[in-house]
Scaffold this motif. Structure first.
Motif, PDB file in Angstrom:
ATOM      1  N   ASP A  11       0.830  -1.207   0.000  1.00 30.00           N
ATOM      2  CA  ASP A  11       0.000   0.000   0.000  1.00 30.00           C
ATOM      3  C   ASP A  11       0.865   1.259   0.000  1.00 30.00           C
ATOM      4  OD1 ASP A  11      -2.328  -1.526   0.037  1.00 30.00           O
ATOM      5  OD2 ASP A  11      -2.398  -1.548   2.227  1.00 30.00           O
ATOM      6  N   ILE A  12       1.971   1.216   0.707  1.00 28.32           N
ATOM      7  CA  ILE A  12       2.891   2.354   0.734  1.00 28.32           C
ATOM      8  C   ILE A  12       3.466   2.579  -0.667  1.00 28.32           C
ATOM      9  CG2 ILE A  12       5.132   3.144   1.630  1.00 28.32           C
ATOM     10  CD1 ILE A  12       4.263   1.785   4.322  1.00 28.32           C
ATOM     11  N   TYR A  13       3.809   1.495  -1.350  1.00 25.04           N
ATOM     12  CA  TYR A  13       4.283   1.604  -2.734  1.00 25.04           C
ATOM     13  C   TYR A  13       3.206   2.240  -3.610  1.00 25.04           C
ATOM     14  CZ  TYR A  13       5.897   0.319  -7.380  1.00 25.04           C
ATOM     15  OH  TYR A  13       6.295   0.370  -8.692  1.00 25.04           O
ATOM     16  N   SER A  14       1.991   1.754  -3.480  1.00 23.90           N
ATOM     17  CA  SER A  14       0.884   2.288  -4.293  1.00 23.90           C
ATOM     18  C   SER A  14       0.675   3.770  -4.036  1.00 23.90           C
ATOM     19  CB  SER A  14      -0.402   1.521  -4.006  1.00 23.90           C
ATOM     20  OG  SER A  14      -0.267   0.176  -4.381  1.00 23.90           O
ATOM     21  N   LEU A  15       0.752   4.173  -2.782  1.00 19.98           N
ATOM     22  CA  LEU A  15       0.616   5.590  -2.456  1.00 19.98           C
ATOM     23  C   LEU A  15       1.763   6.383  -3.071  1.00 19.98           C
ATOM     24  CD1 LEU A  15      -0.755   7.938  -1.053  1.00 19.98           C
ATOM     25  CD2 LEU A  15       0.471   7.325   1.038  1.00 19.98           C
ATOM     26  N   GLY A  16       2.964   5.837  -3.046  1.00 22.89           N
ATOM     27  CA  GLY A  16       4.106   6.512  -3.650  1.00 22.89           C
ATOM     28  C   GLY A  16       3.923   6.721  -5.148  1.00 22.89           C
ATOM     29  N   VAL A  17       3.414   5.699  -5.843  1.00 24.86           N
ATOM     30  CA  VAL A  17       3.173   5.826  -7.283  1.00 24.86           C
ATOM     31  C   VAL A  17       2.057   6.840  -7.540  1.00 24.86           C
ATOM     32  CG1 VAL A  17       2.365   4.603  -9.348  1.00 24.86           C
ATOM     33  CG2 VAL A  17       4.056   3.537  -7.866  1.00 24.86           C
ATOM     34  N   THR A  18       1.044   6.831  -6.705  1.00 24.73           N
ATOM     35  CA  THR A  18      -0.039   7.810  -6.845  1.00 24.73           C
ATOM     36  C   THR A  18       0.500   9.227  -6.659  1.00 24.73           C
ATOM     37  OG1 THR A  18      -1.679   6.213  -6.080  1.00 24.73           O
ATOM     38  CG2 THR A  18      -2.286   8.537  -5.950  1.00 24.73           C
ATOM     39  N   LEU A  19       1.334   9.433  -5.645  1.00 21.65           N
ATOM     40  CA  LEU A  19       1.938  10.749  -5.437  1.00 21.65           C
ATOM     41  C   LEU A  19       2.788  11.145  -6.641  1.00 21.65           C
ATOM     42  CD1 LEU A  19       3.009  10.547  -1.687  1.00 21.65           C
ATOM     43  CD2 LEU A  19       1.291  12.081  -2.679  1.00 21.65           C
ATOM     44  N   TYR A  20       3.563  10.198  -7.160  1.00 21.65           N
ATOM     45  CA  TYR A  20       4.385  10.459  -8.344  1.00 21.65           C
ATOM     46  C   TYR A  20       3.510  11.000  -9.470  1.00 21.65           C
ATOM     47  CZ  TYR A  20       7.533   9.735 -12.284  1.00 21.65           C
ATOM     48  OH  TYR A  20       8.319   9.928 -13.396  1.00 21.65           O
ATOM     49  N   GLU A  21       2.419  10.304  -9.744  1.00 20.24           N
ATOM     50  CA  GLU A  21       1.576  10.674 -10.874  1.00 20.24           C
ATOM     51  C   GLU A  21       0.839  11.992 -10.633  1.00 20.24           C
ATOM     52  OE1 GLU A  21      -0.675   7.171 -11.958  1.00 20.24           O
ATOM     53  OE2 GLU A  21       1.144   6.192 -12.714  1.00 20.24           O
ATOM     54  N   LEU A  22       0.462  12.261  -9.400  1.00 22.77           N
ATOM     55  CA  LEU A  22      -0.178  13.537  -9.082  1.00 22.77           C
ATOM     56  C   LEU A  22       0.802  14.699  -9.229  1.00 22.77           C
ATOM     57  CD1 LEU A  22      -2.322  12.550  -5.976  1.00 22.77           C
ATOM     58  CD2 LEU A  22      -3.180  13.282  -8.208  1.00 22.77           C
ATOM     59  N   LEU A  23       2.037  14.483  -8.818  1.00 21.86           N
ATOM     60  CA  LEU A  23       3.036  15.546  -8.864  1.00 21.86           C
ATOM     61  C   LEU A  23       3.548  15.819 -10.275  1.00 21.86           C
ATOM     62  CD1 LEU A  23       5.023  14.521  -5.680  1.00 21.86           C
ATOM     63  CD2 LEU A  23       3.741  16.662  -5.979  1.00 21.86           C
ATOM     64  N   THR A  24       3.657  14.771 -11.086  1.00 20.35           N
ATOM     65  CA  THR A  24       4.227  14.933 -12.425  1.00 20.35           C
ATOM     66  C   THR A  24       3.167  15.061 -13.518  1.00 20.35           C
ATOM     67  OG1 THR A  24       4.320  12.545 -12.826  1.00 20.35           O
ATOM     68  CG2 THR A  24       6.281  13.588 -11.812  1.00 20.35           C
ATOM     69  N   LEU A  25       1.951  14.667 -13.184  1.00 24.02           N
ATOM     70  CA  LEU A  25       0.862  14.618 -14.170  1.00 24.02           C
ATOM     71  C   LEU A  25       1.203  13.694 -15.329  1.00 24.02           C
ATOM     72  CD1 LEU A  25      -0.218  18.363 -14.159  1.00 24.02           C
ATOM     73  CD2 LEU A  25      -1.196  16.462 -12.839  1.00 24.02           C
ATOM     74  N   GLU A  26       2.004  12.671 -15.029  1.00 26.03           N
ATOM     75  CA  GLU A  26       2.397  11.653 -16.001  1.00 26.03           C
ATOM     76  C   GLU A  26       2.322  10.288 -15.333  1.00 26.03           C
ATOM     77  OE1 GLU A  26       6.291  12.233 -17.604  1.00 26.03           O
ATOM     78  OE2 GLU A  26       5.817  14.208 -18.422  1.00 26.03           O
ATOM     79  N   PRO A  27       2.086   9.238 -16.110  1.00 26.78           N
ATOM     80  CA  PRO A  27       2.142   7.900 -15.516  1.00 26.78           C
ATOM     81  C   PRO A  27       3.569   7.568 -15.085  1.00 26.78           C
ATOM     82  CG  PRO A  27       1.712   7.767 -17.876  1.00 26.78           C
ATOM     83  CD  PRO A  27       1.746   9.225 -17.514  1.00 26.78           C
ATOM     84  N   ALA A  28       3.695   6.849 -13.998  1.00 31.13           N
ATOM     85  CA  ALA A  28       5.019   6.445 -13.528  1.00 31.13           C
ATOM     86  C   ALA A  28       5.662   5.458 -14.503  1.00 31.13           C
ATOM     87  CB  ALA A  28       4.914   5.835 -12.133  1.00 31.13           C
ATOM     88  N   TYR A  29       4.854   4.616 -15.110  1.00 34.21           N
ATOM     89  CA  TYR A  29       5.321   3.614 -16.066  1.00 34.21           C
ATOM     90  C   TYR A  29       4.488   3.725 -17.329  1.00 34.21           C
ATOM     91  CZ  TYR A  29       7.552   1.870 -11.882  1.00 34.21           C
ATOM     92  OH  TYR A  29       8.306   1.769 -10.745  1.00 34.21           O
ATOM     93  N   THR A  30       5.116   3.526 -18.465  1.00 31.24           N
ATOM     94  CA  THR A  30       4.442   3.783 -19.735  1.00 31.24           C
ATOM     95  C   THR A  30       4.441   2.577 -20.661  1.00 31.24           C
ATOM     96  OG1 THR A  30       6.502   4.652 -20.646  1.00 31.24           O
ATOM     97  CG2 THR A  30       4.981   6.250 -19.658  1.00 31.24           C
ATOM     98  N   GLY A  31       4.409   1.392 -20.111  1.00 31.70           N
ATOM     99  CA  GLY A  31       4.422   0.190 -20.941  1.00 31.70           C
ATOM    100  C   GLY A  31       3.296   0.190 -21.961  1.00 31.70           C
ATOM    101  N   ARG A  32       3.586  -0.309 -23.146  1.00 31.48           N
ATOM    102  CA  ARG A  32       2.601  -0.326 -24.231  1.00 31.48           C
ATOM    103  C   ARG A  32       1.579  -1.440 -24.074  1.00 31.48           C
ATOM    104  NH1 ARG A  32       6.717  -1.083 -28.459  1.00 31.48           N
ATOM    105  NH2 ARG A  32       8.111  -1.075 -26.710  1.00 31.48           N
ATOM    106  N   ASP A  33       1.935  -2.462 -23.307  1.00 34.66           N
ATOM    107  CA  ASP A  33       0.993  -3.548 -23.051  1.00 34.66           C
ATOM    108  C   ASP A  33       1.223  -4.054 -21.631  1.00 34.66           C
ATOM    109  OD1 ASP A  33       3.205  -5.379 -23.100  1.00 34.66           O
ATOM    110  OD2 ASP A  33       2.982  -5.596 -25.267  1.00 34.66           O
ATOM    111  N   ARG A  34       0.370  -4.971 -21.199  1.00 37.78           N
ATOM    112  CA  ARG A  34       0.435  -5.457 -19.819  1.00 37.78           C
ATOM    113  C   ARG A  34       1.792  -6.062 -19.480  1.00 37.78           C
ATOM    114  NH1 ARG A  34      -2.992  -7.303 -15.650  1.00 37.78           N
ATOM    115  NH2 ARG A  34      -2.285  -9.231 -14.704  1.00 37.78           N
ATOM    116  N   GLN A  35       2.332  -6.875 -20.375  1.00 39.22           N
ATOM    117  CA  GLN A  35       3.612  -7.541 -20.120  1.00 39.22           C
ATOM    118  C   GLN A  35       4.739  -6.522 -19.946  1.00 39.22           C
ATOM    119  OE1 GLN A  35       4.634 -10.472 -23.041  1.00 39.22           O
ATOM    120  NE2 GLN A  35       6.472 -11.126 -21.947  1.00 39.22           N
TER     121      GLN A  35
END
Length: 89
Positions: free
Chosen positions: A14-38
């Motif tokens: 959950d702490i990791y998830s919150l960190g990624v959420t904060l990342y995306e809120l602060l940068t207005l970009e996805p933390a990871y940009t993979g083109r597909d699930r894999q």
């Protein structure tokens, strides 16, 4: 967890998830940009997102440090509790 390996899943997930959420809120970009699930799961498991301050240099260095600690790949390197993270914030 992204690699589908048997590992302990605990509150640090959950702490990791919150960190990624904060990342995306602060940068207005996805933390990871993979083109597909894999590719996305591979990035989560093995790559770090671009440093926040490279995306937006107005983000305070201390805030970047908090987000980086929350999103450490190794759960033992993350905050022990959400309260510790909240205190740093």
């Amino acid at each position: 967890q992204a690699l589908a390996k048997r590992v302990v899943v605990d509150h640090r997930t959950d702490i990791y998830s919150l960190g990624v959420t904060l990342y995306e809120l602060l940068t207005l970009e996805p933390a990871y940009t993979g083109r597909d699930r894999q590719e996305l799961l591979r990035q989560i498991a093995f790559e770090d997102p671009r440093p926040l301050r490279r995306v937006n240099d107005a983000i305070p260095a201390d805030l970047q440090t908090i987000v980086l600690k929350a999103t450490e790949k190794n759960p033992d390197q993350r905050y022990e509790t959400a309260q510790q993270q909240a205190d740093d914030l």
